[in-house]
Design a protein around this motif. Structure first.
Motif, PDB file in Angstrom:
ATOM      1  N   TYR A 491      23.426   0.423   8.846  1.00  0.00           N
ATOM      2  CA  TYR A 491      23.415  -1.495   9.497  1.00  0.00           C
ATOM      3  C   TYR A 491      23.125  -1.256  10.437  1.00  0.00           C
ATOM      4  CZ  TYR A 491      27.247  -1.675   5.903  1.00  0.00           C
ATOM      5  OH  TYR A 491      27.843  -1.773   4.609  1.00  0.00           O
ATOM      6  N   ILE A 492      23.007  -2.466  10.738  1.00  0.00           N
ATOM      7  CA  ILE A 492      22.660  -3.456  12.346  1.00  0.00           C
ATOM      8  C   ILE A 492      24.095  -4.154  12.720  1.00  0.00           C
ATOM      9  CG2 ILE A 492      21.768  -5.251  11.529  1.00  0.00           C
ATOM     10  CD1 ILE A 492      19.545  -4.796  14.044  1.00  0.00           C
ATOM     11  N   LEU A 493      24.148  -4.017  14.091  1.00  0.00           N
ATOM     12  CA  LEU A 493      25.380  -4.176  13.669  1.00  0.00           C
ATOM     13  C   LEU A 493      25.177  -4.926  15.393  1.00  0.00           C
ATOM     14  CD1 LEU A 493      27.539  -2.428  16.420  1.00  0.00           C
ATOM     15  CD2 LEU A 493      28.202  -0.917  14.646  1.00  0.00           C
ATOM     16  N   LEU A 494      26.149  -5.506  15.831  1.00  0.00           N
ATOM     17  CA  LEU A 494      26.151  -6.064  17.320  1.00  0.00           C
ATOM     18  C   LEU A 494      28.112  -6.403  17.881  1.00  0.00           C
ATOM     19  CD1 LEU A 494      25.600  -8.075  19.897  1.00  0.00           C
ATOM     20  CD2 LEU A 494      25.679 -10.115  18.152  1.00  0.00           C
ATOM     21  N   GLU A 495      27.868  -6.071  18.592  1.00  0.00           N
ATOM     22  CA  GLU A 495      29.173  -5.497  19.402  1.00  0.00           C
ATOM     23  C   GLU A 495      29.394  -6.345  20.544  1.00  0.00           C
ATOM     24  OE1 GLU A 495      32.468  -1.786  19.820  1.00  0.00           O
ATOM     25  OE2 GLU A 495      30.687  -1.757  21.169  1.00  0.00           O
ATOM     26  N   ARG A 496      30.615  -7.044  21.078  1.00  0.00           N
ATOM     27  CA  ARG A 496      30.924  -7.155  22.351  1.00  0.00           C
ATOM     28  C   ARG A 496      31.797  -6.672  22.877  1.00  0.00           C
ATOM     29  NH1 ARG A 496      31.607 -12.685  24.752  1.00  0.00           N
ATOM     30  NH2 ARG A 496      33.619 -13.306  25.902  1.00  0.00           N
ATOM     31  N   THR A 497      32.250  -6.088  24.041  1.00  0.00           N
ATOM     32  CA  THR A 497      33.076  -5.253  24.794  1.00  0.00           C
ATOM     33  C   THR A 497      33.953  -6.412  26.003  1.00  0.00           C
ATOM     34  OG1 THR A 497      32.263  -3.397  23.927  1.00  0.00           O
ATOM     35  CG2 THR A 497      34.065  -3.804  26.022  1.00  0.00           C
ATOM     36  N   LEU A 518      13.767  -5.508  17.241  1.00  0.00           N
ATOM     37  CA  LEU A 518      15.298  -6.061  17.453  1.00  0.00           C
ATOM     38  C   LEU A 518      14.371  -7.225  18.552  1.00  0.00           C
ATOM     39  CD1 LEU A 518      17.199  -2.461  18.183  1.00  0.00           C
ATOM     40  CD2 LEU A 518      17.105  -4.375  15.950  1.00  0.00           C
ATOM     41  N   GLN A 519      15.636  -7.784  18.725  1.00  0.00           N
ATOM     42  CA  GLN A 519      15.220  -9.449  20.398  1.00  0.00           C
ATOM     43  C   GLN A 519      16.349  -9.605  20.430  1.00  0.00           C
ATOM     44  OE1 GLN A 519      12.339 -11.689  19.580  1.00  0.00           O
ATOM     45  NE2 GLN A 519      13.917 -13.249  19.140  1.00  0.00           N
ATOM     46  N   GLN A 528      21.830 -15.086  21.755  1.00  0.00           N
ATOM     47  CA  GLN A 528      20.888 -15.368  20.297  1.00  0.00           C
ATOM     48  C   GLN A 528      20.527 -13.576  20.133  1.00  0.00           C
ATOM     49  OE1 GLN A 528      21.119 -17.659  17.514  1.00  0.00           O
ATOM     50  NE2 GLN A 528      21.809 -15.139  16.259  1.00  0.00           N
ATOM     51  N   PHE A 529      21.249 -12.554  18.844  1.00  0.00           N
ATOM     52  CA  PHE A 529      19.955 -11.538  18.488  1.00  0.00           C
ATOM     53  C   PHE A 529      19.476 -11.508  17.501  1.00  0.00           C
ATOM     54  CE2 PHE A 529      23.852 -10.373  22.386  1.00  0.00           C
ATOM     55  CZ  PHE A 529      22.818  -9.619  22.790  1.00  0.00           C
ATOM     56  N   SER A 530      19.008 -11.051  17.171  1.00  0.00           N
ATOM     57  CA  SER A 530      17.919 -11.034  16.318  1.00  0.00           C
ATOM     58  C   SER A 530      16.875  -9.708  15.350  1.00  0.00           C
ATOM     59  CB  SER A 530      16.475 -11.945  16.162  1.00  0.00           C
ATOM     60  OG  SER A 530      17.062 -13.302  16.608  1.00  0.00           O
ATOM     61  N   GLY A 542      24.252 -12.788  12.602  1.00  0.00           N
ATOM     62  CA  GLY A 542      25.621 -13.841  13.236  1.00  0.00           C
ATOM     63  C   GLY A 542      24.629 -15.423  14.220  1.00  0.00           C
ATOM     64  N   ASN A 543      25.408 -15.880  15.028  1.00  0.00           N
ATOM     65  CA  ASN A 543      25.274 -16.717  15.818  1.00  0.00           C
ATOM     66  C   ASN A 543      25.212 -16.627  17.230  1.00  0.00           C
ATOM     67  OD1 ASN A 543      25.779 -19.144  13.594  1.00  0.00           O
ATOM     68  ND2 ASN A 543      28.049 -19.044  13.743  1.00  0.00           N
TER      69      ASN A 543
END
Length: 576
Positions: A491-497, A518-519, A528-530, A542-543
């Protein structure tokens, strides 16, 4: 003992040694086979202000050091200039730069680069070490760097060298409290240390009430002389107005007068620079009638291309025999958030009268300055530090990694190695939210509009494994953008803390057969994460998300945002 027995024992020792080496080699091979390899990284700065303000032949940009390089101090020996800045828990401590002309700067790395002597391993990112002073003493041909270290019980320390390009001696612990020390050498060779301190016990009048102290300094023992301390400024320019945080003092001598220049107002919107005069380095000091001599606090908050928080300055005589001042300031984004942190700016200083005054330091600051006469702008070329908009491409092929890559709470060398395919990170069993050294190779965010991309070869073996990019303001405020496992799937994920509370913003199952790109691309407050699979185009995960948590407005502290190549074997970020 018989010769046969000796031979037998020697053979046994040799066999055991070979077996141990083979086991270690096997372990290393097994370990390295799963470690992530980053084959390149590219940072592109693209701020509109530089597009709208191209340089003419005789101009250069300020800030001269973009990104988190605050609290500058500067000194000169002949035509060599050396400048240091704060680094907090980044490693190595106290970045140092060299110039021949105040325009073109070479990054020399960090002054405190031995973890045995400076070890911020368990400190918050805004602790560590900050507010250095640097002074060349012509009487003994020696450079002194003095600073406050908030780690390992160090407190105020001083290090020395004959040549900053060849490294520094070990830290010497100094016997005084307070922060922001600097050292001054008089014409007769006597040394003095000035610093910020608390008022005498029982004499604190209000929150933020501080004093400036001076000590005589023993050059033979490298210590302040006990009993010589004296308060030379109480509160600030006008104690009746309850000024806060008089700090960052520097002593100068000109025309047989002693000048004490300090920051006042706190390192925020009320920040300023003020100056005092005396006939003695131990005072009494009288404030200038035209204080402050530098500030940006008087102007509308919504002004375009805002520079703010100006202060914490130091002065030096330039190559054109004119004074210049370096100081910290910020360039917030369109939502007035401070993501790039406090940066190092420069202005010419008019010292034709009794007191120095920063030229255009009391009007809204622009991005360009006139170069000292005869200087050619080579920033970003021939190994000189870049500024303005620039692209930094790293293919990890050089044996000597660029000094802009740094560690957090420990040396980068403890987890990186250059291999045939690029940079390999051996993950620590530590994640980015812990107060420990992390296996993350960091680069400072230097623009409000930028992109940072990398190519990653990695196959996580379990949910504990993760590698990718992290955007970090501190251990409690950050984004993690990486690859991990969930069951048998990748999986690829984006986590916000935010404030220590983590949530998965987006995640997606991927089938990465080859290298993964990754960018992160920021346009002001929007990040924006891509990612791109198997040589394809980038697709967004995601957005766009807000960069609010990467600002000091939200996270507090003193640092700017960092973007880094991250790996951990103690991942606790799990996809939805």
């Amino acid at each position: 003992m018989s010769n046969k027995k000796k031979i037998f024992i020697s053979a046994a020792v040799l066999f055991c040694s070979m077996l141990t080496q083979a086991q270690e080699s096997s372990i290393q091979k097994k370990k390295s086979s799963k470690d992530p390899i980053f084959s390149n990284a590219t940072y592109v700065g693209d701020d509109q202000i530089y597009k709208s303000n191209p340089l003419k032949e005789d101009e250069f940009y300020s800030p001269i050091l973009q990104g988190c390089y605050p609290d500058p101090a500067i000194t000169r020996k002949g035509d060599d200039y050396y400048m240091v800045c704060s680094s907090f828990a980044m490693f190595p401590g106290v970045p140092i730069f060299h110039s021949k002309d105040l325009v073109n700067w070479t990054d020399l790395g960090g002054v405190l680069n031995k973890v045995s002597e400076f070890n911020p391993h368990d400190t918050g990112i805004s602790a560590g070490v900050y507010a250095p002073g640097i002074t060349y003493n012509p009487h003994n041909d020696t450079f002194y760097m003095i600073v406050t270290a908030f780690t390992g019980g160090l407190g105020n320390i001083i290090v020395k060298t004959k040549d900053p390009k060849k490294g520094w001696g070990s830290p010497i612990k100094l016997a005084f409290d307070g922060i922001d020390p600097s050292i001054f050498f008089d014409d007769n060779g006597k040394g003095y240390v000035v610093h910020n301190d608390a008022p005498d016990k029982g004499k604190e009048l209000y929150q933020g009430h501080r004093v400036i102290k001076v000590w005589e300094y023993d050059l033979e023992k490298d210590q302040v002389i006990p009993g010589t301390d004296k308060i030379i400024v109480d509160g600030g320019v006008d104690l009746s107005k309850k000024p806060i945080w008089i700090e960052a003092p520097h002593l100068y001598k000109k025309d047989n007068h002693y000048y004490l220049m300090c920051a006042e107002g706190g390192t925020g919107g009320n920040h300023s620079e003020v100056v005092f005069i005396s006939d003695s380095p131990k005072g009494p000091f009288k404030p200038a009638s035209n204080n402050p001599i530098l500030t940006q606090r008087y102007f509308p908050q919504n002004r375009p291309n805002k520079v703010d928080w100006a202060g914490h300055a130091d002065l030096v005589l330039g190559p054109d025999n004119k004074y210049y001042g370096v100081f910290l300031g910020i360039r917030p984004n369109e939502k007035d958030r401070v993501n790039a942190g406090r940066e190092t700016f420069m202005l010419p200083v008019d010292w034709s009268g009794t007191f120095p005054v920063f030229e255009n330091g009391l009007v809204p600051m622009g991005p360009k300055l006139k170069m000292p006469k005869g200087v050619v702008n080579k920033t970003g070329k021939d190994g000189f530090f870049p500024n303005g908009n620039f692209t930094f491409i790293e293919n990890f092929t050089s044996e000597k990694l660029d000094y802009r890559w740094i560690g957090l709470r420990g040396p980068r060398e403890h987890f990186i190695s250059i291999v045939k395919k690029g940079l390999q990170i051996t993950p620590f069993a530590v994640n980015i939210k812990e107060l420990k050294p992390t296996s993350t190779l960091f680069y400072r965010q230097q623009h409000n509009t930028f992109s940072f991309s990398t190519t990653l070869e990695y196959k996580p073996e379990s949910e504990k494994d993760l590698a990718g990019i992290v955007c970090l303001q501190n251990e409690n405020y950050n984004y993690v953008f990486g690859v991990t496992r969930k069951g048998k799937d990748t999986y690829i994920l984006l986590e916000r803390t935010e404030n220590g509370q983590s949530e998965i913003v987006s995640s997606a199952k991927i089938d990465a057969k080859g290298a993964l790109r990754l960018q992160v691309k920021a346009t002001g407050d929007n990040y924006q994460f891509s990612y791109a699979l198997n040589g394809g185009d980038f697709e967004n995960l995601g957005n766009p998300v807000s960069g609010d948590i990467l600002s000091t407005n939200a996270a507090g502290g003193f640092t700017g945002a960092l973007v880094g190549l991250y790996a951990t074997s103690s991942n606790n970020s799990h996809p939805k």
